[in-house]
Write an enzyme that holds these catalytic residues in place. Structure first.
Site: not given
Ligand code: NAP
Length: 600
Positions: A310, A347
């Protein structure tokens, strides 16, 4: 001359028009193989009998003869590939030839001989197979897609009725190579071409349009005879292979991994419902460069961009919408008629729509857990709507940075108890495993809890939220809404929201694991030196309206929320760096033609 060479031609001639899908029939024994064939005989009229999967292929031929006699309309292809060439037959080339002769006598109109075996056979032996039916000469590369011209030149030296080239896609662009090959050779030869592997899906769906005489499919999931093979039902019902024509527009979801994405099911259902001549494919893109080359060459008109591309895709775009500029991430790519590439971030709308169907965001006090891409979309969207936004993140420094950039507030976990929120959003993958919750029940003081995790109908977080008296907004609503926006950007038509939601819910329900009985709460972050806290912004307007809309009002809001967008990006970024090779390939392209933490 060997015994049987004088046999008459196959009594079952090939039809003038071959069915486009050939299903691979396998079985552990002859009875199992015929049972497999019978199970699909109503839907399928072209079958490949993989005799090499049997311990004693010759023992299966009486049953096969009887079966083909009972179903005279069937086209039957017999394959007895040797183990040395990627099959399972352990006999000699002479034994292989004998099996294929007998298969012809049993009624199989086409026999497959791999190039390696053919090169050791005498021309008269190969020719004898052609007098009894049709000879399909096959080549398989289980490692890559290399020099298709040279391979074909070698194959062409042997007279055959069909030439089948199967390679392995190690990148998306390998599909383009295969489709160019098909486009070129199908003018003079009956060719079949497919790329194996998860990255070869494009060739499996678009190969027919590029000139493949037919393509191969599995009878059912688990019955694949090659990596990446798709079931016939999926090819017809989801990808509509029977209806693809040169005008069919191509879309897809690109990411790594992408195999579990629900986007192909949701988007293909929407395209079918709205009678859009388009197909939407999973594009397993290991690199953005590969994706962009493929987008230009196929060409692909639109892509849902997912993790981990992305952010890295932005520099390849000729223009972006304001949300992409703010969040630094694009989840939607549009290829203009002139070939320019534009990026959008839907998003943001995916987060805002489900919320705005329930409450006014102006002045609402919101907590976003996470500081990654999805959190950025939520934070910037909420700020734009006038919410008071707080951020909590596992790595405080990242949360503080985002808070500074977006003029939001960072909150340490220990401070949570002092706050009551209108909305808490989980924008982390925590809970995807059905085991963990980002907050415990006692920490949840909110009217609404929105969990972006969407592959589970109930997560430990939403369970805890319900126990704490909050109303739950499930993550699939965001998934559907970001897709709705993409559909509208690409087609300029209102998206069939209900259809999309139903398809997604059905897929989620079908894959529901049992919900964990006890939600394990993530341990609070380790005490860290208090980061410099940006000043909390004062609420801009009236107090939040916490009450949910009634269902009728929610429907009105939802209906308003689906106006066709198709907006042009306002700001245009500098031209993306394009490789000369990529542009040249695009110009010549045939017109027809462990990161598992993410759940999208
Ligand atoms: P990302 O850019 O990798 O960010 C992940 C975030 O989650 C970071 O802030 C990370 O913290 C935190 N995190 C990861 N593992 C963790 C843990 N075990 N404990 C606490 N915090 C944790 O991912 P993203 O794209 O933002 O996506 C995040 C979530 O949203 C995913 O599950 C994704 O599937 C979901 N999502 C859903 C939709 C939908 O349509 N429903 C759309 C987009 C995303 P750190 O900064 O400490 O690494």
């Amino acid at each position: 001359m060997k015994q049987g060479d004088e046999a008459p031609p196959n009594p079952r001639p090939l039809p003038l028009r071959l069915p486009r899908l050939c299903v691979a029939i396998v079985g552990s024994d002859p009875a199992d193989m015929i049972a497999d064939a019978i199970s699909v005989v109503r839907e399928e009229s072209f079958m490949e009998f993989r005799l090499d999967y049997l311990k004693q292929p010759l023992a299966a031929l009486d049953g096969l003869r009887e079966f083909l006699h009972t179903y005279p309309h069937l086209v039957a292809l017999a394959t007895c590939r040797r183990a040395a060439n990627g099959g399972k037959f352990r006999g000699t080339v002479a034994a292989q030839l004998e099996v294929l002769r007998q298969a012809q006598a049993a009624g199989c109109q086409i026999v497959d001989v791999e190039l390696e075996s053919a090169l050791t056979l005498k021309p008269a032996e190969l020719e004898s197979l052609r007098t009894r039916g049709s000879l399909l000469l096959s080549f398989h590369d289980f490692k890559g897609t290399k020099d298709l011209e040279a391979i074909f030149e070698k194959m062409r030296q042997i007279r055959a009725d069909f030439y089948k080239v199967v390679t392995t896609a190690t990148c998306l662009y390998d599909n383009v190579r295969m489709m160019k090959f098909l486009d070129d050779k199908s003018r003079d030869y009956a060719v079949i071409g497919v790329c194996m592997g998860e990255q070869g899906v494009i060739s499996r769906v678009l190969g027919l349009r590029a000139g493949s005489a037919f393509t191969f499919a599995a009878v059912a999931a688990g019955g694949e005879t090659a990596p990446g093979q798709i079931t016939a039902r999926h090819l017809r019902e989801v990808y509509r292979v029977d209806q693809l024509d040169p005008a069919t527009r191509i879309y897809g979801v690109a990411g790594d991994p992408v195999g579990q994405s629900l986007s192909p099911q949701m988007m293909n259902a929407a395209l079918r419902r709205e009678n859009v001549n388009a197909v939407y494919l999973p594009l397993h893109a290991l690199s953005v460069e590969d994706l962009i080359e493929c987008v230009r060459a196929v060409p692909i008109q639109g892509v849902s961009v997912t993790m981990p591309h992305k952010e890295s895709i932005v520099k390849f775009l000729d223009g972006t919408d304001p949300w992409t500029q703010k969040t630094g991430a694009a989840n939607t790519l549009v290829r203009g008629k002139d070939g320019r590439l534009f990026g959008f971030n839907t998003d943001v709308a995916g987060v805002l729509r489900p919320l705005e169907q329930r409450l006014s965001l102006m002045g609402a006090k919101t907590l976003v857990i996470g500081a990654g891409g999805a959190a950025r979309a939520a934070v910037y969207g909420l700020k734009e709507r006038g919410s008071e936004v707080f951020i909590l993140n596992r790595t405080p420094a990242k949360g503080v940075k985002l808070a500074k950039e977006a003029k939001a507030n960072y909150l340490g976990r220990s401070e949570l108890k002092k706050h009551q929120f209108d909305v808490i959003i989980n924008a982390t993958p925590v809970g995807m495993d059905g085991q963990q919750s980002p907050l415990g029940e006692k920490e949840i003081k909110a009217t609404y809890v929105f969990d972006m995790v969407y592959r589970l109908l109930e997560t430990p977080f939403t369970k805890a939220a319900k126990a704490a008296g909050a109303q739950v907004i499930p993550g699939y609503e965001m998934f559907v809404q970001q897709g709705v926006q993409q559909f509208q950007i690409w087609t300029a038509k209102p998206a069939p929201v209900n259809e999309m939601q139903n398809v997604v819910l059905a897929a989620i329900n079908a894959a529901q694991p049992p919900v964990a009985p006890v939600a394990e709460v993530l341990q609070p972050e380790k005490p860290q030196p208090e980061p410099e806290k940006p000043k909390a912004e004062k609420p801009k307007a009236e107090k939040p309206k916490a009450a949910a809309l009634n269902p009728a009002a929610a429907r009105v809001v939802a209906a308003k929320a689906v106006k066709p967008a198709a907006a042009k990006p306002k700001a245009v970024k500098p031209k993306a760096e394009k490789s000369k090779g990529a542009r040249q390939r695009a110009d010549k392209a045939p017109a027809a033609k462990s990161k598992a933490k993410k759940n999208k």
